[in-house]
Design a protein around this motif. Structure first.
Motif, short mmCIF file in Angstrom:
data_model
loop_
_atom_site.label_atom_id
_atom_site.label_comp_id
_atom_site.label_asym_id
_atom_site.label_seq_id
_atom_site.Cartn_x
_atom_site.Cartn_y
_atom_site.Cartn_z
N GLY A 7 0.84 -1.18 0.00
CA GLY A 7 0.00 0.00 0.00
C GLY A 7 0.88 1.24 0.00
N PRO A 8 0.54 2.23 -0.85
CA PRO A 8 -0.56 2.24 -1.80
C PRO A 8 -0.43 1.10 -2.81
CG PRO A 8 0.40 4.44 -1.60
CD PRO A 8 1.33 3.48 -0.92
N VAL A 9 -1.54 0.78 -3.45
CA VAL A 9 -1.55 -0.34 -4.37
C VAL A 9 -1.80 0.13 -5.79
CG1 VAL A 9 -2.42 -1.88 -2.57
CG2 VAL A 9 -4.05 -0.76 -4.12
N GLN A 10 -1.56 -0.78 -6.73
CA GLN A 10 -1.90 -0.52 -8.13
C GLN A 10 -3.41 -0.35 -8.25
OE1 GLN A 10 0.69 -1.03 -10.56
NE2 GLN A 10 -0.39 -1.24 -12.48
N THR A 11 -3.85 0.73 -8.89
CA THR A 11 -5.28 0.99 -9.05
C THR A 11 -5.67 0.99 -10.52
OG1 THR A 11 -4.90 3.38 -9.04
CG2 THR A 11 -5.41 2.34 -6.92
N HIS A 12 -6.97 0.83 -10.76
CA HIS A 12 -7.49 0.82 -12.12
C HIS A 12 -7.54 2.25 -12.67
CE1 HIS A 12 -10.43 0.17 -15.41
NE2 HIS A 12 -9.88 -1.02 -15.47
N PRO A 13 -7.34 2.44 -13.98
CA PRO A 13 -7.38 3.80 -14.54
C PRO A 13 -8.67 4.55 -14.25
CG PRO A 13 -6.42 2.28 -16.13
CD PRO A 13 -6.90 1.45 -14.99
N THR A 14 -9.80 3.84 -14.19
CA THR A 14 -11.06 4.53 -13.92
C THR A 14 -11.11 5.07 -12.49
OG1 THR A 14 -12.14 2.44 -13.30
CG2 THR A 14 -12.35 3.16 -15.59
N VAL A 15 -10.42 4.40 -11.58
CA VAL A 15 -10.35 4.88 -10.19
C VAL A 15 -9.53 6.16 -10.13
CG1 VAL A 15 -9.52 4.31 -7.87
CG2 VAL A 15 -10.68 2.57 -9.24
N ARG A 16 -8.39 6.15 -10.80
CA ARG A 16 -7.54 7.35 -10.81
C ARG A 16 -8.25 8.51 -11.50
NH1 ARG A 16 -3.90 3.23 -12.15
NH2 ARG A 16 -3.70 3.89 -14.32
N ALA A 17 -8.98 8.22 -12.58
CA ALA A 17 -9.67 9.28 -13.33
C ALA A 17 -10.74 9.96 -12.50
CB ALA A 17 -10.28 8.70 -14.60
N ALA A 18 -11.31 9.25 -11.52
CA ALA A 18 -12.37 9.83 -10.70
C ALA A 18 -11.87 10.98 -9.83
CB ALA A 18 -12.99 8.74 -9.83
N MET A 19 -10.55 11.08 -9.67
CA MET A 19 -9.98 12.17 -8.86
C MET A 19 -10.00 13.51 -9.60
SD MET A 19 -8.64 10.98 -5.88
CE MET A 19 -7.13 11.85 -5.45
N ALA A 20 -10.18 13.49 -10.91
CA ALA A 20 -10.03 14.70 -11.73
C ALA A 20 -11.33 15.52 -11.75
CB ALA A 20 -9.60 14.32 -13.14
N GLU A 21 -11.75 15.95 -10.57
CA GLU A 21 -12.99 16.71 -10.47
C GLU A 21 -12.91 17.62 -9.25
OE1 GLU A 21 -17.77 15.92 -9.61
OE2 GLU A 21 -16.39 14.23 -9.80
N ASP A 22 -13.31 18.87 -9.42
CA ASP A 22 -13.43 19.78 -8.27
C ASP A 22 -14.75 19.49 -7.56
OD1 ASP A 22 -11.02 21.15 -8.67
OD2 ASP A 22 -11.95 22.42 -10.21
#
Length: 367
Positions: A7-22
């Motif tokens: 940890g931290p672990v490998q994450t899926h691209p859709t999980v990382r993409a969800a961070m790109a929001e105010d």
């Protein structure tokens, strides 16, 4: 780069993409989302509506462990901590520096604590109101099972705090069947495969009510998180936090559900760990724990003679694999995570990379 740390672990691209929001966490539109997320986490823990509640803190895992000890262990009482790894050692330090009485139960870091050991320690220390236990110790890879230890704690009339930071979402827990558990703590990362930023406690409401005023801290008071929830609703935070991590966690939980939940995730991690254990053992390396004690979260091997860990880690990075750059076992070792958005293909790549790096470092014979 394939990331195989505990940890931290490998994450899926859709999980990382969800961070790109105010996100405005105080906006009314955020409340239904946050409420639903907390309810999803309670369900994974086997919590019961009206009996258990999810209590978030915008902290790291060891900080919510301190919050749990501060909140639930009453003043004047002590907490028993079986110590068979560094993270249990951290819990001891956190409790003592916070001013709580701590009783250590030393256990080898190559195996889990037994019910008989807990029973004897509680009998010898009536001052202990609680046992605080690390479910998965990522220093060596062993597991302390709360389903096995809990009945002994319950029979002794004591309470249990479960640190499931590196276990939650993979190793099973069912709060509905273990009333002796005051709280189980975990984070948004690790086996849930979200991103770091938030930690959570799924706790008994009656235990929170009884703990008002215990913590000696506002920031680390889980009873105060419950009071805020009770007064303002499940959709509110006490303080502004890294709420983008909550969006990422929600996507990660969608993936968790799509995989089938806890049991299939555990099966994938167990297959990963078995592949690493047998593959590295096949290279002549020595496991740190027996196969019977090997948990599904992280696999740890003893360092062969002549290995310099920093050189080994850098060599693996050249082959596209990132592992922990330090060890936390009692004896020199290296550890490779079996968790995250990874499967058997990534484990095969890792075993091949280890073999290649041992050859590059001239350590095949040492292994």
């Amino acid at each position: 780069m394939l990331m195989l740390t505990p940890g931290p672990v490998q994450t899926h691209p859709t999980v990382r993409a969800a961070m790109a929001e105010d996100i405005a966490p105080w906006d009314a539109a955020f409340r239904p989302f946050y409420t639903r997320l907390r309810e999803r986490l309670r369900a994974i823990a086997g919590g019961v509506e009206g009996v258990h509640v999810t209590l978030p803190l915008q902290v790291a895992g060891h900080m919510i462990m301190e919050a749990a000890i501060r909140t639930f262990v009453p003043a004047g009482r002590a907490v028993l901590i079986p110590v068979n790894g560094q993270y249990a050692g951290r819990a001891v330090k956190l409790g003592r520096l916070a001013g709580w009485q701590v009783v250590e139960l030393p256990v080898p870091d190559s195996r889990g604590v037994t019910p008989a050991e807990i029973e004897a320690a509680l009998a010898a220390h009536p001052e202990c109101s609680h046992v605080a236990m690390v479910y998965s110790e990522t220093g060596s890879g062993i597991v302390n099972d709360p389903a096995v230890i809990g009945p002994v704690v319950r029979a002794a009339g004591r309470r249990l705090i479960v640190d499931a930071v590196s276990a939650f979402g993979a190793l099973p827990i069912d709060l509905s069947k273990q009333p002796e558990i005051d709280t189980v703590i975990f984070t948004s990362n690790k086996c849930l495969e979200g991103l770091p930023g938030f930690a959570f406690a799924v706790s008994r409401i009656d235990s929170c009510e009884a703990a008002v005023g215990n913590a000696g801290s506002w920031s680390l008071d889980l009873a105060d998180v419950w009071a805020n929830t009770k007064g303002s609703g499940m959709g509110t935070l006490r303080f502004t936090g890294p709420v983008q991590a909550l969006r990422a966690l929600d996507v990660a939980l969608d993936r968790f559900d799509a995989e089938g939940g806890q049991a299939p995730r555990l099966a994938r991690y167990r297959a990963n760990a078995d592949a690493l254990y047998r593959g590295l053992k096949g290279l002549g390396l020595t496991p740190y724990v027996s196969e019977a004690e090997q948990g599904p979260i992280v696999v740890t091997f003893r360092q062969p003679p002549g290995l310099v860990l920093a050189d080994f880690v850098e060599g693996l990075k050249r082959h596209g694999v990132l592992i922990s750059s330090y060890y936390t076992s009692n004896e020199p070792s290296f550890r490779i995570g079996a968790i995250g958005d990874v499967g058997l293909a990534e484990m095969a790549k890792t075993v091949a990379a280890v073999q290649a790096v041992l050859g590059e470092l001239g350590l095949q014979q040492a292994a």
